[in-house]
Design a protein around this motif. Sequence first.
Motif, PDB file in Angstrom:
ATOM      1  N   GLN A  43       0.788  -1.115  -0.003  1.00 42.16           N
ATOM      2  CA  GLN A  43       0.024   0.045   0.061  1.00 42.16           C
ATOM      3  C   GLN A  43       0.827   1.232  -0.180  1.00 42.16           C
ATOM      4  N   VAL A  67      -6.332  -2.530  -5.778  1.00 47.05           N
ATOM      5  CA  VAL A  67      -7.045  -2.506  -4.693  1.00 47.05           C
ATOM      6  C   VAL A  67      -8.151  -3.896  -4.575  1.00 47.05           C
ATOM      7  N   ALA A  88      -7.684   2.613   1.384  1.00 51.29           N
ATOM      8  CA  ALA A  88      -7.799   2.517   0.005  1.00 51.29           C
ATOM      9  C   ALA A  88      -9.081   3.169  -0.478  1.00 51.29           C
TER      10      ALA A  88
END
Length: 284
Positions: A43, A67, A88
Amino acid sequence: MDILRDAETYLRLHARLLDRYRFEALFRGGDRQRALDVLRTYQNADGGFGNALEPDLRGAGSQPEPVEVAFHILDELDAFSDPMVTAACDYLVSVTAEDGGVPFVLPSVRETPRAPWWETPDNPPGNLVPTASIAGLLHKHGVEHPWLGPATAFTWEAISRIKDETTPYTARAVVTFLELAPDRARAEAEYDRLKDAILATVSLDPDTPGAAHFPLDFAPSPSRLPWFESSVIERHLDALPGGRLPDGGWGINWTTWTPVVEHEWGGYLTVARLNTLRAYGRLS
């Protein structure tokens, strides 16, 4: 035949640390936090995921499709309370098109190594891939976020435009959303309308060569909507162990454009196939 032992050997020989920890958490009683900690390294500061979490996107920068990959992993680990989810979703807001969906891929992909199918116009519109699957998974886990309402509206509207034909990856995204959407009456109505178009993208013969899409790709666990007869699912479950590689894992059936993706995808898919076998009662 010890499918778990053979898969574990394959993962130790070839897979990413992420997929080895997924296996440990799901099948060996390991600590799921170790898998989550590794997932977190994919991430970026903007909340999106990159860094080849989706192995065919080799760039470090965030893209929408990774994602979805991350959310599938969080789903199997029952970890949608992790802060990665909100971060996200914040990222998705920043890349959402005017129509409410996120694009298939962003133009920044042009600056990075990637598989040849990752192409886009300069101002890409929203796409059911990956908007529909991401929205479905958020609904499944009861996540509340400003991105989800417009994305859900986009998904319903985009599904309504599908008529007699669609593509396999779009069909899989639609199936995921219709399985998980909270408006069950609307989901069932679209199921009735689109079932034939969806099934036209599925290879019912488990021995179909090449980049085929099979029933267990659409129903990796028992589904709410009756996409397939039970005899079809049982036939593909019977065939699944025979589709393994000689060293115990499952490989890809699409183009290998650079050597590393074969085993990165292989590790991801091996854990996914084990999840499917267990979901249908084929693993103790």
